[in-house]
Write a protein that holds these residues in place. Structure first.
Motif, PDB file in Angstrom:
ATOM      1  N   LEU A 139       3.955 -12.313 -15.386  1.00  0.00           N
ATOM      2  CA  LEU A 139       4.988 -11.403 -15.879  1.00  0.00           C
ATOM      3  C   LEU A 139       6.047 -11.120 -14.806  1.00  0.00           C
ATOM      4  CD1 LEU A 139       2.862  -8.797 -17.893  1.00  0.00           C
ATOM      5  CD2 LEU A 139       4.328 -10.616 -18.802  1.00  0.00           C
ATOM      6  N   SER A 140       5.615 -10.978 -13.568  1.00  0.00           N
ATOM      7  CA  SER A 140       6.574 -10.733 -12.494  1.00  0.00           C
ATOM      8  C   SER A 140       7.459 -11.951 -12.259  1.00  0.00           C
ATOM      9  CB  SER A 140       5.847 -10.347 -11.202  1.00  0.00           C
ATOM     10  OG  SER A 140       5.045 -11.417 -10.737  1.00  0.00           O
ATOM     11  N   LEU A 141       6.898 -13.145 -12.413  1.00  0.00           N
ATOM     12  CA  LEU A 141       7.701 -14.357 -12.254  1.00  0.00           C
ATOM     13  C   LEU A 141       8.761 -14.451 -13.353  1.00  0.00           C
ATOM     14  CD1 LEU A 141       8.088 -16.960 -10.626  1.00  0.00           C
ATOM     15  CD2 LEU A 141       6.453 -18.075 -12.161  1.00  0.00           C
ATOM     16  N   VAL A 142       8.381 -14.103 -14.577  1.00  0.00           N
ATOM     17  CA  VAL A 142       9.342 -14.091 -15.686  1.00  0.00           C
ATOM     18  C   VAL A 142      10.418 -13.036 -15.443  1.00  0.00           C
ATOM     19  CG1 VAL A 142       9.625 -13.641 -18.151  1.00  0.00           C
ATOM     20  CG2 VAL A 142       7.666 -14.972 -17.344  1.00  0.00           C
ATOM     21  N   GLY A 143      10.012 -11.858 -14.943  1.00  0.00           N
ATOM     22  CA  GLY A 143      10.976 -10.794 -14.676  1.00  0.00           C
ATOM     23  C   GLY A 143      11.973 -11.166 -13.605  1.00  0.00           C
ATOM     24  N   VAL A 144      11.527 -11.882 -12.579  1.00  0.00           N
ATOM     25  CA  VAL A 144      12.444 -12.316 -11.519  1.00  0.00           C
ATOM     26  C   VAL A 144      13.479 -13.289 -12.071  1.00  0.00           C
ATOM     27  CG1 VAL A 144      12.591 -13.647  -9.381  1.00  0.00           C
ATOM     28  CG2 VAL A 144      10.808 -11.923  -9.648  1.00  0.00           C
ATOM     29  N   ALA A 145      13.063 -14.156 -12.985  1.00  0.00           N
ATOM     30  CA  ALA A 145      13.966 -15.178 -13.520  1.00  0.00           C
ATOM     31  C   ALA A 145      14.903 -14.645 -14.596  1.00  0.00           C
ATOM     32  CB  ALA A 145      13.147 -16.341 -14.085  1.00  0.00           C
ATOM     33  N   ALA A 146      14.614 -13.480 -15.162  1.00  0.00           N
ATOM     34  CA  ALA A 146      15.404 -12.961 -16.288  1.00  0.00           C
ATOM     35  C   ALA A 146      16.562 -12.110 -15.782  1.00  0.00           C
ATOM     36  CB  ALA A 146      14.521 -12.132 -17.217  1.00  0.00           C
ATOM     37  N   PRO A 147      17.816 -12.479 -16.088  1.00  0.00           N
ATOM     38  CA  PRO A 147      18.957 -11.645 -15.682  1.00  0.00           C
ATOM     39  C   PRO A 147      18.960 -10.315 -16.435  1.00  0.00           C
ATOM     40  CG  PRO A 147      19.648 -13.874 -16.326  1.00  0.00           C
ATOM     41  CD  PRO A 147      18.235 -13.709 -16.771  1.00  0.00           C
ATOM     42  N   ALA A 148      19.491  -9.298 -15.798  1.00  0.00           N
ATOM     43  CA  ALA A 148      19.507  -7.958 -16.395  1.00  0.00           C
ATOM     44  C   ALA A 148      20.328  -7.930 -17.678  1.00  0.00           C
ATOM     45  CB  ALA A 148      20.044  -6.940 -15.387  1.00  0.00           C
ATOM     46  N   PHE A 149      21.484  -8.627 -17.698  1.00  0.00           N
ATOM     47  CA  PHE A 149      22.329  -8.568 -18.889  1.00  0.00           C
ATOM     48  C   PHE A 149      21.652  -9.258 -20.075  1.00  0.00           C
ATOM     49  CE2 PHE A 149      23.468 -12.728 -17.236  1.00  0.00           C
ATOM     50  CZ  PHE A 149      23.667 -13.492 -18.378  1.00  0.00           C
ATOM     51  N   TRP A 150      20.852 -10.311 -19.803  1.00  0.00           N
ATOM     52  CA  TRP A 150      20.129 -11.002 -20.878  1.00  0.00           C
ATOM     53  C   TRP A 150      19.048 -10.094 -21.455  1.00  0.00           C
ATOM     54  CZ3 TRP A 150      14.991 -13.076 -21.007  1.00  0.00           C
ATOM     55  CH2 TRP A 150      14.748 -13.926 -22.090  1.00  0.00           C
ATOM     56  N   LEU A 151      18.333  -9.391 -20.574  1.00  0.00           N
ATOM     57  CA  LEU A 151      17.334  -8.423 -21.035  1.00  0.00           C
ATOM     58  C   LEU A 151      18.001  -7.316 -21.851  1.00  0.00           C
ATOM     59  CD1 LEU A 151      15.162  -8.062 -17.800  1.00  0.00           C
ATOM     60  CD2 LEU A 151      14.526  -9.234 -19.912  1.00  0.00           C
ATOM     61  N   ALA A 152      19.183  -6.894 -21.412  1.00  0.00           N
ATOM     62  CA  ALA A 152      19.895  -5.833 -22.135  1.00  0.00           C
ATOM     63  C   ALA A 152      20.247  -6.284 -23.545  1.00  0.00           C
ATOM     64  CB  ALA A 152      21.158  -5.443 -21.360  1.00  0.00           C
ATOM     65  N   ALA A 186      17.525   5.042 -21.807  1.00  0.00           N
ATOM     66  CA  ALA A 186      16.253   4.330 -21.703  1.00  0.00           C
ATOM     67  C   ALA A 186      16.453   2.817 -21.605  1.00  0.00           C
ATOM     68  CB  ALA A 186      15.362   4.677 -22.894  1.00  0.00           C
ATOM     69  N   LEU A 187      17.157   2.232 -22.556  1.00  0.00           N
ATOM     70  CA  LEU A 187      17.347   0.783 -22.552  1.00  0.00           C
ATOM     71  C   LEU A 187      18.187   0.304 -21.366  1.00  0.00           C
ATOM     72  CD1 LEU A 187      17.809  -0.167 -26.322  1.00  0.00           C
ATOM     73  CD2 LEU A 187      15.732  -0.131 -24.940  1.00  0.00           C
ATOM     74  N   PRO A 188      19.312   0.952 -21.044  1.00  0.00           N
ATOM     75  CA  PRO A 188      20.055   0.497 -19.856  1.00  0.00           C
ATOM     76  C   PRO A 188      19.233   0.558 -18.577  1.00  0.00           C
ATOM     77  CG  PRO A 188      21.417   1.946 -21.185  1.00  0.00           C
ATOM     78  CD  PRO A 188      20.040   2.005 -21.772  1.00  0.00           C
ATOM     79  N   ALA A 189      18.504   1.656 -18.365  1.00  0.00           N
ATOM     80  CA  ALA A 189      17.709   1.788 -17.143  1.00  0.00           C
ATOM     81  C   ALA A 189      16.579   0.773 -17.110  1.00  0.00           C
ATOM     82  CB  ALA A 189      17.149   3.207 -17.037  1.00  0.00           C
ATOM     83  N   LEU A 190      15.962   0.521 -18.258  1.00  0.00           N
ATOM     84  CA  LEU A 190      14.865  -0.447 -18.305  1.00  0.00           C
ATOM     85  C   LEU A 190      15.382  -1.860 -18.041  1.00  0.00           C
ATOM     86  CD1 LEU A 190      11.829  -0.528 -18.791  1.00  0.00           C
ATOM     87  CD2 LEU A 190      12.279  -0.953 -21.203  1.00  0.00           C
ATOM     88  N   ALA A 191      16.490  -2.225 -18.667  1.00  0.00           N
ATOM     89  CA  ALA A 191      17.064  -3.554 -18.443  1.00  0.00           C
ATOM     90  C   ALA A 191      17.480  -3.738 -16.988  1.00  0.00           C
ATOM     91  CB  ALA A 191      18.265  -3.762 -19.362  1.00  0.00           C
ATOM     92  N   LEU A 192      17.988  -2.696 -16.374  1.00  0.00           N
ATOM     93  CA  LEU A 192      18.422  -2.772 -14.984  1.00  0.00           C
ATOM     94  C   LEU A 192      17.240  -2.847 -14.026  1.00  0.00           C
ATOM     95  CD1 LEU A 192      20.936  -2.616 -13.107  1.00  0.00           C
ATOM     96  CD2 LEU A 192      20.642  -0.139 -13.097  1.00  0.00           C
ATOM     97  N   SER A 193      16.133  -2.175 -14.383  1.00  0.00           N
ATOM     98  CA  SER A 193      15.016  -2.040 -13.446  1.00  0.00           C
ATOM     99  C   SER A 193      14.026  -3.200 -13.485  1.00  0.00           C
ATOM    100  CB  SER A 193      14.267  -0.740 -13.742  1.00  0.00           C
ATOM    101  OG  SER A 193      13.632  -0.804 -15.010  1.00  0.00           O
ATOM    102  N   LEU A 194      13.896  -3.884 -14.610  1.00  0.00           N
ATOM    103  CA  LEU A 194      12.831  -4.883 -14.733  1.00  0.00           C
ATOM    104  C   LEU A 194      12.925  -6.022 -13.707  1.00  0.00           C
ATOM    105  CD1 LEU A 194      12.262  -5.169 -18.602  1.00  0.00           C
ATOM    106  CD2 LEU A 194      10.824  -4.079 -16.874  1.00  0.00           C
ATOM    107  N   ALA A 258      24.605  -2.200 -12.356  1.00  0.00           N
ATOM    108  CA  ALA A 258      25.032  -1.121 -13.236  1.00  0.00           C
ATOM    109  C   ALA A 258      26.408  -1.397 -13.821  1.00  0.00           C
ATOM    110  CB  ALA A 258      25.049   0.206 -12.462  1.00  0.00           C
ATOM    111  N   VAL A 259      27.246  -2.144 -13.103  1.00  0.00           N
ATOM    112  CA  VAL A 259      28.573  -2.487 -13.612  1.00  0.00           C
ATOM    113  C   VAL A 259      28.451  -3.274 -14.906  1.00  0.00           C
ATOM    114  CG1 VAL A 259      30.675  -3.794 -13.132  1.00  0.00           C
ATOM    115  CG2 VAL A 259      29.588  -2.465 -11.309  1.00  0.00           C
ATOM    116  N   VAL A 260      27.567  -4.287 -14.902  1.00  0.00           N
ATOM    117  CA  VAL A 260      27.385  -5.126 -16.086  1.00  0.00           C
ATOM    118  C   VAL A 260      26.683  -4.349 -17.195  1.00  0.00           C
ATOM    119  CG1 VAL A 260      26.355  -7.261 -16.949  1.00  0.00           C
ATOM    120  CG2 VAL A 260      27.292  -7.175 -14.634  1.00  0.00           C
ATOM    121  N   ILE A 261      25.632  -3.617 -16.838  1.00  0.00           N
ATOM    122  CA  ILE A 261      24.852  -2.900 -17.842  1.00  0.00           C
ATOM    123  C   ILE A 261      25.697  -1.826 -18.521  1.00  0.00           C
ATOM    124  CG2 ILE A 261      22.865  -1.392 -18.179  1.00  0.00           C
ATOM    125  CD1 ILE A 261      22.171  -4.317 -17.734  1.00  0.00           C
TER     126      ILE A 261
END
Length: 319
Positions: A139-152, A186-194, A258-261
């Protein structure tokens, strides 16, 4: 404590040339850009060459570059970030209005990232090479590879649009409704933090594993101390040194992300302020946002350095 205070004063003194260097860099980038402050000020109108020349003369744009930089630094020391060419209002007022939301998003994301990283990293280290460890590492490997804007975008689609659990954008002030604020953040902070949580989880796991293999841990457990006491009281404190170092660098990622999110979720923070300024050709606002963000990054790293000294007695003694 005297040693920590002395180191703190020395680090604080080093901030002065660092901030002056940041101001110089931003000043040069903006002065050598294609955006003309005079033309930007008169955008939407048809100024004459005499009007443009008068504006440049009145605002010191015709002075030599070193003189303009000294005036620029002097204005900064007085809290003057310039005037918006679009709204004709002080840039500082716009920054003060937008900055609280960006800080809320950044530190909420930072808090989520730290909690997830500690829980995941310690769990993976304690259950090393078992099923829990393997799942957390994947899960951590997937999180590292996933861009924040894509998760958002995924969160907006599946959690906001499809299920309606959260709003897809907008902002509610916590003074008006704490519940509404949490729902919009909730969603912006989660997408930014993952992505940050995923990186920190791997570092926390490695640091805790290294500490668990040391002799003092085996000795403490052999003497009858419960493993959770040893991990919580000794191992975790010693293992936090490396993650704290990385955390300071990740704060810069959070501020930049945060600029993108904010743009994705239509949040009226510093990111949206800068994007609007770039699109509308407002150089003073872009300059003010960049300076504020860079200064915030430097100050946060100073706090991280202090925490690093507090949790690492050996470094404090060496310093």
């Amino acid at each position: 404590m005297t040693t920590v205070l002395r180191i703190l004063l020395r680090r604080t003194a080093l901030l002065v040339p660092l901030l002056l260097g940041i101001a110089l860099f931003v000043f040069l980038v903006m002065r050598f850009s294609d955006v003309d402050p005079a033309s930007a000020f008169f955008q939407g109108a048809d100024p004459t060459p005499r009007q443009l020349h008068a504006f440049r003369e009145r605002n010191g744009l015709l002075d030599p570059l070193p003189v303009r930089y000294l005036h620029f630094v002097g204005d900064l020391l007085h809290g003057d970030l310039g005037t918006s060419a679009l709204t004709r209002t002080p840039v500082l007022d716009q920054v003060v209005t937008a900055l609280p939301l960006t800080l809320q998003l950044t530190f909420l994301g930072l808090g989520i990232a730290v909690v997830l990283a500690l829980a995941g990293g310690v769990t993976a280290a304690v259950h090393r090479d078992r099923a829990a460890d393997q799942v957390i590492r994947v899960l951590s490997l997937v999180g590292v590879a996933a861009p924040a804007f894509w998760l958002a975008l995924l969160m907006i689609q599946y959690l906001a649009v499809d299920r309606g659990w959260f709003p897809s954008g907008g902002y509610i002030n916590p003074e008006d409704s704490v519940t509404g604020w949490l729902r919009t953040m909730a969603l912006p902070a989660l997408a930014l933090s993952l992505p940050v949580a995923a990186q920190l989880t791997r570092i926390v796991r490695t640091s805790v594993v290294e500490e668990l293999d040391k002799d003092y841990v085996r000795t403490a457990i052999g003497n009858g101390l419960p493993p959770h006491v040893v991990v919580g009281r000794n191992v975790l404190r010693n293992a936090l040194v490396n993650p704290l170092t990385v955390l300071g660098l990740r704060v810069g990622y959070l501020l930049g992300g945060a600029v993108v999110i904010e743009t994705v979720f239509a949040l009226p923070g510093m990111g949206k302020l800068m994007i609007d300024a770039v699109q509308n050709g407002d150089p003073a606002v872009v300059q003010g946002v960049v300076l504020t963000t860079a200064t915030g990054f430097v100050l946060v790293n100073l706090v991280i350095d202090i925490l690093y000294l507090l949790v690492n007695p050996r470094l404090r003694e060496a310093a």
